[in-house]
Design a protein around this motif. Structure first.
Motif, PDB file in Angstrom:
ATOM      1  N   LYS A  21       4.859 -75.507-134.037  1.00  0.00           N
ATOM      2  CA  LYS A  21       4.179 -74.473-133.020  1.00  0.00           C
ATOM      3  C   LYS A  21       5.377 -74.625-131.824  1.00  0.00           C
ATOM      4  O   LYS A  21       5.509 -73.439-131.139  1.00  0.00           O
ATOM      5  N   LEU A  22       5.847 -75.714-131.166  1.00  0.00           N
ATOM      6  CA  LEU A  22       6.794 -75.605-130.141  1.00  0.00           C
ATOM      7  C   LEU A  22       8.314 -74.729-130.342  1.00  0.00           C
ATOM      8  O   LEU A  22       8.820 -74.688-129.374  1.00  0.00           O
ATOM      9  N   ARG A  23       8.508 -74.437-131.530  1.00  0.00           N
ATOM     10  CA  ARG A  23       9.643 -73.860-132.120  1.00  0.00           C
ATOM     11  C   ARG A  23       9.538 -72.369-131.172  1.00  0.00           C
ATOM     12  O   ARG A  23      10.643 -72.004-130.996  1.00  0.00           O
ATOM     13  N   ALA A  24       8.526 -71.865-130.782  1.00  0.00           N
ATOM     14  CA  ALA A  24       8.289 -70.712-130.252  1.00  0.00           C
ATOM     15  C   ALA A  24       8.534 -70.791-128.985  1.00  0.00           C
ATOM     16  O   ALA A  24       8.798 -69.693-128.149  1.00  0.00           O
ATOM     17  N   GLY A  25       8.690 -71.955-128.121  1.00  0.00           N
ATOM     18  CA  GLY A  25       8.865 -72.277-126.780  1.00  0.00           C
ATOM     19  C   GLY A  25       7.962 -73.271-126.225  1.00  0.00           C
ATOM     20  O   GLY A  25       6.786 -73.609-127.046  1.00  0.00           O
ATOM     21  N   PRO A  26       8.055 -73.523-125.089  1.00  0.00           N
ATOM     22  CA  PRO A  26       7.201 -74.597-124.549  1.00  0.00           C
ATOM     23  C   PRO A  26       5.894 -74.050-124.297  1.00  0.00           C
ATOM     24  O   PRO A  26       5.533 -73.024-124.095  1.00  0.00           O
ATOM     25  N   LEU A  27       4.632 -75.323-124.467  1.00  0.00           N
ATOM     26  CA  LEU A  27       3.520 -75.123-124.380  1.00  0.00           C
ATOM     27  C   LEU A  27       2.766 -75.944-123.768  1.00  0.00           C
ATOM     28  O   LEU A  27       3.242 -77.334-123.830  1.00  0.00           O
ATOM     29  N   GLY A  62       1.712 -78.134-112.300  1.00  0.00           N
ATOM     30  CA  GLY A  62       0.407 -78.572-111.514  1.00  0.00           C
ATOM     31  C   GLY A  62      -0.390 -79.347-112.118  1.00  0.00           C
ATOM     32  O   GLY A  62       0.219 -80.650-112.237  1.00  0.00           O
ATOM     33  N   THR A  63      -1.612 -79.129-112.754  1.00  0.00           N
ATOM     34  CA  THR A  63      -2.423 -80.441-113.546  1.00  0.00           C
ATOM     35  C   THR A  63      -1.911 -80.278-115.035  1.00  0.00           C
ATOM     36  O   THR A  63      -2.597 -80.946-115.849  1.00  0.00           O
ATOM     37  N   ARG A  64      -1.220 -79.377-115.339  1.00  0.00           N
ATOM     38  CA  ARG A  64      -0.812 -79.280-116.717  1.00  0.00           C
ATOM     39  C   ARG A  64       0.660 -80.040-117.206  1.00  0.00           C
ATOM     40  O   ARG A  64       1.386 -80.089-116.293  1.00  0.00           O
ATOM     41  N   ARG A  65       0.642 -80.364-118.537  1.00  0.00           N
ATOM     42  CA  ARG A  65       1.924 -80.687-118.885  1.00  0.00           C
ATOM     43  C   ARG A  65       2.434 -79.857-120.035  1.00  0.00           C
ATOM     44  O   ARG A  65       1.620 -79.469-120.934  1.00  0.00           O
ATOM     45  N   ILE A  66       3.602 -79.493-119.833  1.00  0.00           N
ATOM     46  CA  ILE A  66       4.267 -78.525-120.698  1.00  0.00           C
ATOM     47  C   ILE A  66       5.326 -78.966-121.577  1.00  0.00           C
ATOM     48  O   ILE A  66       5.917 -80.024-121.135  1.00  0.00           O
ATOM     49  N   TYR A  67       5.037 -79.027-122.915  1.00  0.00           N
ATOM     50  CA  TYR A  67       5.957 -79.770-123.843  1.00  0.00           C
ATOM     51  C   TYR A  67       6.893 -78.886-124.520  1.00  0.00           C
ATOM     52  O   TYR A  67       6.655 -77.702-124.735  1.00  0.00           O
TER      53      TYR A  67
END
Length: 110
Positions: A21-27, A62-67
């Motif tokens: 799923k991360l292939r499409a970009g950071p999430l 912010g409060t999120r982590r982006i992978y």
């Protein structure tokens, strides 16, 4: 070797699907979790394992982590897989060279 750890980590179907799923970009974790029948904490655990293997990196927004995917370990894995192709071609070349002169794998002397 990093490719061994990558193979082990990606052998889990859910973890592999998260990685894909991360292939499409950071999430963010929440965006990833909505597509899976497991909890958000479970997705976070899978991401932690992927991160431990060096396959993903994260950053705080912010409060999120982006992978996001890290390409270094994938390059090592690809190099390892490509080495099989070179060895297979070398073995094929050797087999052809060792065939008999008539090209049918039989020696003309016998």
């Amino acid at each position: 070797m990093a490719y061994e750890k990558a193979l082990t980590v990606l052998s889990d179907p859910t973890r592999r699907a998260v990685f894909e799923k991360l292939r499409a970009g950071p999430l963010a974790v929440s965006a990833l979790a909505k597509d899976f029948p497991v909890s958000r904490p479970a997705i976070s655990q899978h991401l932690g394992i992927l991160k431990g293997a060096g396959l993903v990196e994260d950053k705080a927004e912010g409060t999120r982590r982006i992978y996001a995917i890290r390409t270094g370990p994938l390059e090592e894995l690809r190099d390892w897989l490509d080495s099989f192709w070179g060895e297979a071609l070398d073995a094929y070349k050797t087999a052809l060279e060792n065939e008999g002169d008539d090209g049918h794998g039989q020696d003309r002397t016998g």
